[in-house]
Design an enzyme around this catalytic site. Structure first.
Site, mmCIF file in Angstrom:
data_model
loop_
_atom_site.group_PDB
_atom_site.id
_atom_site.type_symbol
_atom_site.label_atom_id
_atom_site.label_comp_id
_atom_site.label_asym_id
_atom_site.label_seq_id
_atom_site.Cartn_x
_atom_site.Cartn_y
_atom_site.Cartn_z
ATOM 1 N N LYS A 125 0.829 -1.210 0.000
ATOM 2 C CA LYS A 125 0.000 0.000 0.000
ATOM 3 C C LYS A 125 0.863 1.261 0.000
ATOM 4 O O LYS A 125 0.617 2.204 -0.746
ATOM 5 C CB LYS A 125 -0.917 0.039 1.236
ATOM 6 C CG LYS A 125 -1.864 -1.138 1.350
ATOM 7 C CD LYS A 125 -2.767 -0.998 2.569
ATOM 8 C CE LYS A 125 -2.049 -1.076 3.906
ATOM 9 N NZ LYS A 125 -1.702 -2.416 4.363
ATOM 10 N N ARG A 171 -9.497 1.400 8.970
ATOM 11 C CA ARG A 171 -9.147 0.016 9.266
ATOM 12 C C ARG A 171 -10.236 -0.679 10.080
ATOM 13 O O ARG A 171 -10.121 -1.869 10.352
ATOM 14 C CB ARG A 171 -7.867 0.009 10.084
ATOM 15 C CG ARG A 171 -6.627 -0.430 9.316
ATOM 16 C CD ARG A 171 -5.562 -0.488 10.328
ATOM 17 N NE ARG A 171 -4.344 -1.134 10.122
ATOM 18 C CZ ARG A 171 -3.284 -0.667 9.497
ATOM 19 N NH1 ARG A 171 -3.345 0.445 8.820
ATOM 20 N NH2 ARG A 171 -2.166 -1.318 9.518
ATOM 21 N N ARG A 213 11.802 -7.190 4.960
ATOM 22 C CA ARG A 213 11.733 -5.738 4.746
ATOM 23 C C ARG A 213 12.705 -5.025 5.695
ATOM 24 O O ARG A 213 12.826 -5.361 6.855
ATOM 25 C CB ARG A 213 10.305 -5.254 5.012
ATOM 26 C CG ARG A 213 10.181 -3.745 4.974
ATOM 27 C CD ARG A 213 8.762 -3.313 4.732
ATOM 28 N NE ARG A 213 7.915 -3.401 5.910
ATOM 29 C CZ ARG A 213 6.615 -3.049 5.900
ATOM 30 N NH1 ARG A 213 6.052 -2.620 4.796
ATOM 31 N NH2 ARG A 213 5.903 -3.156 6.993
ATOM 32 N N ARG A 272 11.683 -2.910 11.203
ATOM 33 C CA ARG A 272 10.640 -2.343 12.062
ATOM 34 C C ARG A 272 10.320 -3.337 13.166
ATOM 35 O O ARG A 272 10.276 -4.527 12.916
ATOM 36 C CB ARG A 272 9.371 -2.095 11.226
ATOM 37 C CG ARG A 272 9.234 -0.674 10.734
ATOM 38 C CD ARG A 272 8.152 -0.540 9.696
ATOM 39 N NE ARG A 272 6.825 -1.021 10.144
ATOM 40 C CZ ARG A 272 5.723 -0.889 9.415
ATOM 41 N NH1 ARG A 272 5.766 -0.306 8.235
ATOM 42 N NH2 ARG A 272 4.573 -1.354 9.856
ATOM 43 N N ARG A 288 -0.590 -9.071 13.390
ATOM 44 C CA ARG A 288 -1.114 -8.042 12.474
ATOM 45 C C ARG A 288 -2.014 -8.668 11.407
ATOM 46 O O ARG A 288 -3.029 -8.089 11.022
ATOM 47 C CB ARG A 288 0.038 -7.274 11.822
ATOM 48 C CG ARG A 288 0.683 -6.274 12.784
ATOM 49 C CD ARG A 288 2.073 -5.883 12.331
ATOM 50 N NE ARG A 288 2.101 -5.165 11.068
ATOM 51 C CZ ARG A 288 3.156 -5.132 10.256
ATOM 52 N NH1 ARG A 288 4.264 -5.793 10.576
ATOM 53 N NH2 ARG A 288 3.124 -4.435 9.155
HETATM 54 P P1 ADP Z 1 0.870 -2.243 8.054
HETATM 55 O O1 ADP Z 1 -0.207 -1.873 7.099
HETATM 56 O O2 ADP Z 1 2.057 -2.813 7.369
HETATM 57 O O3 ADP Z 1 0.397 -3.031 9.243
HETATM 58 P P2 ADP Z 1 1.015 0.539 8.972
HETATM 59 O O4 ADP Z 1 2.225 1.354 8.868
HETATM 60 O O5 ADP Z 1 -0.151 0.903 8.115
HETATM 61 O O6 ADP Z 1 1.494 -0.944 8.703
HETATM 62 O O7 ADP Z 1 0.495 0.513 10.491
HETATM 63 C C1 ADP Z 1 1.361 0.225 11.566
HETATM 64 C C2 ADP Z 1 0.602 0.258 12.893
HETATM 65 O O8 ADP Z 1 0.038 1.567 13.116
HETATM 66 C C3 ADP Z 1 -0.593 -0.692 13.007
HETATM 67 O O9 ADP Z 1 -0.180 -2.001 13.370
HETATM 68 C C4 ADP Z 1 -1.404 0.010 14.108
HETATM 69 O O10 ADP Z 1 -0.835 -0.202 15.381
HETATM 70 C C5 ADP Z 1 -1.229 1.487 13.779
HETATM 71 N N1 ADP Z 1 -2.273 1.998 12.855
HETATM 72 C C6 ADP Z 1 -2.074 2.495 11.604
HETATM 73 N N2 ADP Z 1 -3.239 2.871 11.030
HETATM 74 C C7 ADP Z 1 -4.205 2.597 11.932
HETATM 75 C C8 ADP Z 1 -5.630 2.751 11.936
HETATM 76 N N3 ADP Z 1 -6.288 3.253 10.885
HETATM 77 N N4 ADP Z 1 -6.313 2.369 13.045
HETATM 78 C C9 ADP Z 1 -5.677 1.869 14.117
HETATM 79 N N5 ADP Z 1 -4.345 1.677 14.179
HETATM 80 C C10 ADP Z 1 -3.602 2.037 13.106
#
Ligand code: ADP
Ligand code: ZN
Length: 218
Positions: A13, A87, A126, A159, A170
Site C-alpha cells: 500500500k 481500518r 523488509r 521495524r 497483524r
Molecule cells: P501495516 O499496514 O504494514 O500493518 P502501517 O504502517 O499501516 O502498517 O500501520 C502500523 C501500525 O500503526 C498498526 O499495526 C497500528 O498499530 C497502527 N495503525 C495504523 N493505522 C491505523 C488505523 N487506521 N487504526 C488503528 N491503528 C492504526
C-alpha cells in the site's frame, strides 16, 4: 479524487501511495507513518500509541479518528490517497460522514490481495532506513551496500512490528477488523481487487487504469 488502499500488511500500500504522490500529485496520508513519526519525536501522542504499534495492535478508534479529521479539515478538497485508513467500521463510517458533509466522497477503494505465505516472506525481509524511511527488501530490492541506505547512507533497520510473531498478530487483526470493511465498500460498488503478487508495476497500472477512466472529475 479520493482513494483508499486496502490490503494486508506488506501488500505494498505504501509503495503504491508513494507512486500516486510522485506521478499524479496525490497527498499520501498514512496513519502508520504518522504514528511512527510521533513516536520518533517522542510527542505525547507518540507515547500514547507506542504500545499499540509495538504489539501490532490497532490504535483505539477515537485517537485515530481525531488525527484524520484534523488532517482532513485542511485537505478535504484535495486529491488524497489513504494508506492504512480506515481500518475498522467506525473509522469508515466517520470518514464517509465527514466527507459527505463537505460534498466529497471516496471515489475508489483498491484491495491489494496477497497470500499469507507471501506476506510473511515480504515482511520478514523488509528493512527501512532509520533516517529517511526508504524501504528495502533483502529478497527483491537490496541496498547497494549491505545494511546501508542507498539514498542517505544511514543504517537500515527492521521495524519492531516486522518480527515474525508480531506479523502473525497483524495478519489476524487484519482479517478480524479490516475484512468487514471490504464488504462495506463492496456494497457501495467502488471496490476493486488487484492481485498483489504480480508486482508493483502491475498493481500500479491497474489503479491508474481505473482512475483515468473516471473522466473529467479526476
Ligand atoms: P501495516 O499496514 O504494514 O500493518 P502501517 O504502517 O499501516 O502498517 O500501520 C502500523 C501500525 O500503526 C498498526 O499495526 C497500528 O498499530 C497502527 N495503525 C495504523 N493505522 C491505523 C488505523 N487506521 N487504526 C488503528 N491503528 C492504526
Ligand atoms: Zn536513507
Amino acid at each position: 479524487m479520493k482513494i483508499i488502499l486496502f490490503g494486508p500488511p506488506g501488500s505494498g500500500k505504501g509503495t503504491q501511495a508513494e507512486l500516486l504522490k510522485e506521478k499524479e500529485g496525490f497527498l499520501h496520508f498514512s496513519t502508520g507513518d504518522f504514528f511512527r513519526q510521533e513516536i520518533a519525536k517522542e510527542t505525547s501522542l507518540g507515547k500514547k500509541v507506542q504500545y499499540y504499534l509495538e504489539k501490532g495492535l490497532l490504535v483505539p478508534d477515537e485517537i485515530v479518528i481525531e488525527i484524520v479529521e484534523n488532517f482532513l479539515k485542511e485537505n478535504y478538497n484535495k486529491k488524497i490517497v489513504f494508506d492504512g485508513y480506515p481500518r475498522t467500521l467506525p473509522q469508515a463510517f466517520s470518514l464517509d460522514q465527514f466527507l459527505l458533509q463537505r460534498n466529497e466522497k471516496i471515489n475508489f477503494c483498491f484491495l491489494i490481495e496477497l497470500s499469507e505465505e507471501e506476506i510473511i516472506k515480504r515482511l520478514t525481509s523488509r528493512r527501512v532506513c532509520k533516517n529517511c524511511g526508504a524501504i528495502y527488501n533483502l529478497n527483491f530490492k537490496k541496498p547497494k551496500i549491505e545494511g546501508l541506505c542507498d539514498l542517505c547512507n544511514s543504517e537500515l533497520i527492521q521495524r519492531d512490528d516486522d518480527k515474525e510473531e508480531v506479523i502473525k498478530e497483524r495478519i489476524n487483526i487484519y482479517y478480524k477488523d479490516t475484512l468487514p470493511l471490504i464488504d462495506y465498500y463492496e456494497k457501495k460498488n467502488n471496490l476493486y481487487r488487484i492481485k498483489g503478487d504480480l508486482g508493483k508495476d502491475y498493481v500500479y497500472s491497474e489503479i491508474i487504469k481505473k482512475i483515468k477512466n473516471y473522466g473529467n472529475l479526476y
